[in-house]
Design a protein around this motif. Structure first.
Motif, PDB file in Angstrom:
ATOM      1  N   ALA A   2       0.844  -1.194   0.000  1.00 19.93           N
ATOM      2  CA  ALA A   2       0.000   0.000   0.000  1.00 19.93           C
ATOM      3  C   ALA A   2       0.882   1.248   0.000  1.00 19.93           C
ATOM      4  O   ALA A   2       2.073   1.185   0.320  1.00 19.93           O
ATOM      5  CB  ALA A   2      -0.910  -0.011   1.219  1.00 19.93           C
ATOM      6  N   HIS A   3       0.273   2.367  -0.381  1.00 17.70           N
ATOM      7  CA  HIS A   3       0.971   3.654  -0.396  1.00 17.70           C
ATOM      8  C   HIS A   3       0.228   4.645   0.493  1.00 17.70           C
ATOM      9  O   HIS A   3      -0.999   4.595   0.603  1.00 17.70           O
ATOM     10  CB  HIS A   3       1.049   4.198  -1.828  1.00 17.70           C
ATOM     11  CG  HIS A   3       1.874   3.362  -2.730  1.00 17.70           C
ATOM     12  ND1 HIS A   3       1.352   2.636  -3.769  1.00 17.70           N
ATOM     13  CD2 HIS A   3       3.201   3.109  -2.745  1.00 17.70           C
ATOM     14  CE1 HIS A   3       2.316   1.985  -4.384  1.00 17.70           C
ATOM     15  NE2 HIS A   3       3.448   2.255  -3.781  1.00 17.70           N
ATOM     16  N   TRP A   4       1.001   5.569   1.062  1.00 23.82           N
ATOM     17  CA  TRP A   4       0.478   6.512   2.049  1.00 23.82           C
ATOM     18  C   TRP A   4       1.084   7.881   1.841  1.00 23.82           C
ATOM     19  O   TRP A   4       2.024   8.050   1.068  1.00 23.82           O
ATOM     20  CB  TRP A   4       0.795   6.012   3.457  1.00 23.82           C
ATOM     21  CG  TRP A   4       0.396   4.588   3.654  1.00 23.82           C
ATOM     22  CD1 TRP A   4       1.189   3.470   3.499  1.00 23.82           C
ATOM     23  CD2 TRP A   4      -0.906   4.102   3.974  1.00 23.82           C
ATOM     24  NE1 TRP A   4       0.455   2.338   3.726  1.00 23.82           N
ATOM     25  CE2 TRP A   4      -0.824   2.681   4.029  1.00 23.82           C
ATOM     26  CE3 TRP A   4      -2.126   4.712   4.246  1.00 23.82           C
ATOM     27  CZ2 TRP A   4      -1.921   1.893   4.328  1.00 23.82           C
ATOM     28  CZ3 TRP A   4      -3.210   3.923   4.549  1.00 23.82           C
ATOM     29  CH2 TRP A   4      -3.107   2.531   4.583  1.00 23.82           C
ATOM     30  N   LEU A   5       0.565   8.849   2.584  1.00 19.70           N
ATOM     31  CA  LEU A   5       1.142  10.187   2.630  1.00 19.70           C
ATOM     32  C   LEU A   5       1.190  10.607   4.093  1.00 19.70           C
ATOM     33  O   LEU A   5       0.194  10.478   4.812  1.00 19.70           O
ATOM     34  CB  LEU A   5       0.309  11.168   1.810  1.00 19.70           C
ATOM     35  CG  LEU A   5       0.870  12.587   1.726  1.00 19.70           C
ATOM     36  CD1 LEU A   5       0.757  13.126   0.300  1.00 19.70           C
ATOM     37  CD2 LEU A   5       0.184  13.519   2.698  1.00 19.70           C
ATOM     38  N   PHE A   6       2.361  11.066   4.527  1.00 19.34           N
ATOM     39  CA  PHE A   6       2.580  11.531   5.896  1.00 19.34           C
ATOM     40  C   PHE A   6       2.843  13.032   5.852  1.00 19.34           C
ATOM     41  O   PHE A   6       3.757  13.478   5.168  1.00 19.34           O
ATOM     42  CB  PHE A   6       3.800  10.842   6.515  1.00 19.34           C
ATOM     43  CG  PHE A   6       3.674   9.352   6.660  1.00 19.34           C
ATOM     44  CD1 PHE A   6       3.260   8.800   7.863  1.00 19.34           C
ATOM     45  CD2 PHE A   6       3.980   8.508   5.604  1.00 19.34           C
ATOM     46  CE1 PHE A   6       3.156   7.426   8.008  1.00 19.34           C
ATOM     47  CE2 PHE A   6       3.877   7.127   5.741  1.00 19.34           C
ATOM     48  CZ  PHE A   6       3.458   6.583   6.949  1.00 19.34           C
ATOM     49  N   LYS A   7       2.055  13.799   6.607  1.00 23.72           N
ATOM     50  CA  LYS A   7       2.182  15.251   6.604  1.00 23.72           C
ATOM     51  C   LYS A   7       2.853  15.726   7.884  1.00 23.72           C
ATOM     52  O   LYS A   7       2.531  15.256   8.969  1.00 23.72           O
ATOM     53  CB  LYS A   7       0.812  15.909   6.512  1.00 23.72           C
ATOM     54  CG  LYS A   7       0.119  15.690   5.194  1.00 23.72           C
ATOM     55  CD  LYS A   7      -1.266  16.251   5.188  1.00 23.72           C
ATOM     56  CE  LYS A   7      -1.254  17.725   5.462  1.00 23.72           C
ATOM     57  NZ  LYS A   7      -2.602  18.306   5.436  1.00 23.72           N
ATOM     58  N   ALA A  42      -3.493   0.189   9.592  1.00 23.78           N
ATOM     59  CA  ALA A  42      -3.606  -0.644   8.391  1.00 23.78           C
ATOM     60  C   ALA A  42      -2.256  -0.844   7.683  1.00 23.78           C
ATOM     61  O   ALA A  42      -2.153  -1.680   6.793  1.00 23.78           O
ATOM     62  CB  ALA A  42      -4.600  -0.014   7.415  1.00 23.78           C
ATOM     63  N   MET A  43      -1.243  -0.117   8.092  1.00 26.93           N
ATOM     64  CA  MET A  43       0.056  -0.163   7.407  1.00 26.93           C
ATOM     65  C   MET A  43       0.817  -1.443   7.717  1.00 26.93           C
ATOM     66  O   MET A  43       0.698  -2.013   8.800  1.00 26.93           O
ATOM     67  CB  MET A  43       0.896   1.051   7.814  1.00 26.93           C
ATOM     68  CG  MET A  43       0.339   2.338   7.311  1.00 26.93           C
ATOM     69  SD  MET A  43       1.331   3.736   7.874  1.00 26.93           S
ATOM     70  CE  MET A  43       0.302   5.080   7.286  1.00 26.93           C
ATOM     71  N   LYS A  44       1.616  -1.855   6.749  1.00 27.38           N
ATOM     72  CA  LYS A  44       2.469  -3.037   6.874  1.00 27.38           C
ATOM     73  C   LYS A  44       3.926  -2.630   6.646  1.00 27.38           C
ATOM     74  O   LYS A  44       4.203  -1.683   5.890  1.00 27.38           O
ATOM     75  CB  LYS A  44       2.073  -4.107   5.838  1.00 27.38           C
ATOM     76  CG  LYS A  44       0.636  -4.572   5.949  1.00 27.38           C
ATOM     77  CD  LYS A  44       0.404  -5.305   7.245  1.00 27.38           C
ATOM     78  CE  LYS A  44      -1.041  -5.776   7.349  1.00 27.38           C
ATOM     79  NZ  LYS A  44      -1.469  -5.950   8.721  1.00 27.38           N
ATOM     80  N   VAL A  45       4.840  -3.360   7.253  1.00 31.10           N
ATOM     81  CA  VAL A  45       6.263  -3.129   7.014  1.00 31.10           C
ATOM     82  C   VAL A  45       6.521  -3.249   5.517  1.00 31.10           C
ATOM     83  O   VAL A  45       6.035  -4.178   4.863  1.00 31.10           O
ATOM     84  CB  VAL A  45       7.121  -4.127   7.821  1.00 31.10           C
ATOM     85  CG1 VAL A  45       8.576  -4.084   7.375  1.00 31.10           C
ATOM     86  CG2 VAL A  45       7.016  -3.845   9.313  1.00 31.10           C
ATOM     87  N   GLY A  46       7.253  -2.301   4.988  1.00 30.43           N
ATOM     88  CA  GLY A  46       7.561  -2.284   3.557  1.00 30.43           C
ATOM     89  C   GLY A  46       6.670  -1.357   2.751  1.00 30.43           C
ATOM     90  O   GLY A  46       7.017  -1.014   1.619  1.00 30.43           O
ATOM     91  N   ASP A  47       5.516  -0.951   3.312  1.00 31.44           N
ATOM     92  CA  ASP A  47       4.682   0.031   2.620  1.00 31.44           C
ATOM     93  C   ASP A  47       5.481   1.316   2.443  1.00 31.44           C
ATOM     94  O   ASP A  47       6.307   1.680   3.290  1.00 31.44           O
ATOM     95  CB  ASP A  47       3.419   0.348   3.427  1.00 31.44           C
ATOM     96  CG  ASP A  47       2.355  -0.728   3.353  1.00 31.44           C
ATOM     97  OD1 ASP A  47       2.534  -1.713   2.616  1.00 31.44           O
ATOM     98  OD2 ASP A  47       1.332  -0.576   4.059  1.00 31.44           O
TER      99      ASP A  47
END
Length: 139
Positions: A2-7, A42-47
């Motif tokens: 998965a992909h995310w954005l951290f602000k 919901a995040m996984k290691v490696g995302d």
């Protein structure tokens, strides 16, 4: 993956500070929003995620990797709040501004474009590819 954005506000935690932490990374702590917390759960290691400077800069400047899944946030005793650990992967060749995202019709549905206040956001695979293209990132 998965992909995310951290602000983050530059004055609170900057890209340069994230890079300086090296492979040990850093907790993405202090998040006190249930929706953002649930994204981290919901995040996984490696995302992978984009690192976004909010406030004045309003630009995506780098890519980070999740290196530890959701765990209690060490900055509070309140068990409702979790965080993940992230490390810097690489800077983008050129920043991608919020204005650029809003101008690109391919990003019209991106959470960043529609909810600029949420500090941790999902990013679709298509949005990820478009942002990398705008950044001139060929990898």
């Amino acid at each position: 993956m998965a992909h995310w954005l951290f602000k983050s506000e530059v004055s609170t935690w900057s890209w340069d500070q994230q890079v300086a932490k090296g492979d040990v990374g850093e907790e993405w702590d202090g998040v006190r929003n249930y929706q953002a917390r649930n994204q981290m759960r919901a995040m996984k290691v490696g995302d992978l995620g984009f690192f976004y400077h909010s406030q004045k800069e309003k630009e995506i400047v780098g890519i980070v990797e999740v290196i530890a899944e959701s765990h209690p946030d060490s900055t509070t005793d309140d068990e409702r709040w979790d965080c993940v650990d992230i490390k810097a992967v690489r800077a983008l060749p050129r920043p991608v501004t919020l204005a650029m995202c809003k101008e690109d019709p391919r990003l019209a549905g991106m959470v960043l474009v529609n909810n600029t206040r949420l500090s941790v956001q999902p990013v679709t695979d298509t949005e990820w590819a478009v942002v990398l293209e705008l950044a001139g990132d060929e990898t």
